[in-house]
Design a protein around this motif. Structure first.
Motif, PDB file in Angstrom:
ATOM      1  N   THR A 124     -42.702 -49.123 -74.110  1.00 31.07           N
ATOM      2  CA  THR A 124     -41.460 -49.440 -73.411  1.00 31.07           C
ATOM      3  C   THR A 124     -41.044 -48.246 -72.562  1.00 31.07           C
ATOM      4  O   THR A 124     -41.533 -47.130 -72.742  1.00 31.07           O
ATOM      5  CB  THR A 124     -40.336 -49.773 -74.398  1.00 31.07           C
ATOM      6  N   GLU A 173     -39.076 -56.965 -67.662  1.00 38.73           N
ATOM      7  CA  GLU A 173     -38.275 -57.262 -68.854  1.00 38.73           C
ATOM      8  C   GLU A 173     -38.987 -56.784 -70.119  1.00 38.73           C
ATOM      9  O   GLU A 173     -38.356 -56.282 -71.050  1.00 38.73           O
ATOM     10  CB  GLU A 173     -37.994 -58.758 -68.933  1.00 38.73           C
ATOM     11  N   ASP A 174     -40.318 -56.923 -70.134  1.00 36.73           N
ATOM     12  CA  ASP A 174     -41.083 -56.471 -71.298  1.00 36.73           C
ATOM     13  C   ASP A 174     -40.965 -54.960 -71.491  1.00 36.73           C
ATOM     14  O   ASP A 174     -40.719 -54.477 -72.597  1.00 36.73           O
ATOM     15  CB  ASP A 174     -42.560 -56.844 -71.141  1.00 36.73           C
ATOM     16  N   SER A 177     -37.527 -53.535 -72.640  1.00 32.57           N
ATOM     17  CA  SER A 177     -37.004 -53.919 -73.949  1.00 32.57           C
ATOM     18  C   SER A 177     -36.884 -52.696 -74.839  1.00 32.57           C
ATOM     19  O   SER A 177     -37.503 -51.657 -74.603  1.00 32.57           O
ATOM     20  CB  SER A 177     -37.920 -54.954 -74.602  1.00 32.57           C
ATOM     21  N   GLU A 178     -36.077 -52.818 -75.874  1.00 27.44           N
ATOM     22  CA  GLU A 178     -35.884 -51.709 -76.797  1.00 27.44           C
ATOM     23  C   GLU A 178     -37.150 -51.489 -77.618  1.00 27.44           C
ATOM     24  O   GLU A 178     -37.875 -52.438 -77.918  1.00 27.44           O
ATOM     25  CB  GLU A 178     -34.709 -51.995 -77.736  1.00 27.44           C
ATOM     26  N   ALA A 181     -38.762 -53.984 -80.302  1.00 28.22           N
ATOM     27  CA  ALA A 181     -38.215 -55.331 -80.158  1.00 28.22           C
ATOM     28  C   ALA A 181     -39.308 -56.376 -80.232  1.00 28.22           C
ATOM     29  O   ALA A 181     -39.164 -57.420 -80.857  1.00 28.22           O
ATOM     30  CB  ALA A 181     -37.461 -55.449 -78.829  1.00 28.22           C
ATOM     31  N   ALA A 182     -40.446 -56.064 -79.589  1.00 24.25           N
ATOM     32  CA  ALA A 182     -41.547 -57.016 -79.611  1.00 24.25           C
ATOM     33  C   ALA A 182     -42.080 -57.193 -81.020  1.00 24.25           C
ATOM     34  O   ALA A 182     -42.372 -58.299 -81.470  1.00 24.25           O
ATOM     35  CB  ALA A 182     -42.667 -56.543 -78.678  1.00 24.25           C
TER      36      ALA A 182
END
Length: 210
Positions: A124, A173-174, A177-178, A181-182
């Protein structure tokens, strides 16, 4: 009183005819010799016992003076911003500082590739910025904080993520992300799947009962 000079020691018979003189040393030499011995003893006593000085204490004092003169500055916060301008500005910084280990196109040489989904320290924006700032010393990557400005770190991170998104198809967006998160989403999906499977199995058992 004059000192006797050029007196032979009489070693000729024992040393293949080589004679040795027994001339006394000059008074100035003897005085200097004894002075250095006395001075060395006095200095050692004063340095280690009276003055209570040591290399450790001197180093500590010098480090304290250096800290006072050059106080450590707190890391400036970096609010990551992805833009075409940031990617363009990050390209030359990447080429100069990062390409020797990660290759010009990000495919990796000594350092890992950015063109796949295998991130060692997270993929990220927050994680990429943190790795650039703090480095990974155990793997030979220096901390670039203090070498590159916060703006340059942001731009390099933007350039790296742009290479990554072009190669893998990940979206902005990927990468925005924090961290984690994924993984959390995957874990939640797995848990939901497990619960659904358990419910289906329970229903099947209930339906089979007479």
């Amino acid at each position: 009183m004059s000192k006797e000079t050029n007196r032979l020691l009489g070693h000729a018979d024992e040393a293949d005819g080589i004679e040795e003189y027994d001339n006394p040393l000059p008074d100035w030499w003897l005085g200097l010799f004894w002075f250095t011995i006395i001075w060395g003893i006095a200095y050692g006593v004063h340095y280690h016992f009276i003055g209570n000085r040591s290399q450790e204490s001197e180093l500590a004092a010098e480090m304290a003076a250096a800290d006072a003169r050059w106080p450590e500055q707190a890391q400036a916060e970096i609010q990551f911003a992805m833009s075409d301008a940031a990617v363009e500005a990050g390209a030359p910084v990447y080429t100069q500082n990062c390409a020797p280990c990660h290759a010009a196109g990000g495919e990796g040489v000594i350092g890992p590739s950015f063109l796949d989904d295998e991130w060692i320290h997270g993929g990220t924006a927050t994680e990429v910025v943190a790795v650039i700032r703090n480095g990974v010393l155990e793997k030979g990557m220096v901390a670039w904080d203090g070498i590159l400005s916060p703006e340059q770190i942001n731009n390099v991170a933007a350039y790296v993520l742009d290479l990554h998104m072009d190669a893998t198809g990940r979206t902005l967006e990927d990468v925005m992300s924090e961290p984690g998160a994924a993984d959390g989403a995957d874990a939640g999906g797995d848990a939901a799947s497990d619960e659904g499977a358990a419910a289906a199995a329970e229903g099947a058992v209930s339906g089979a009962e007479p």
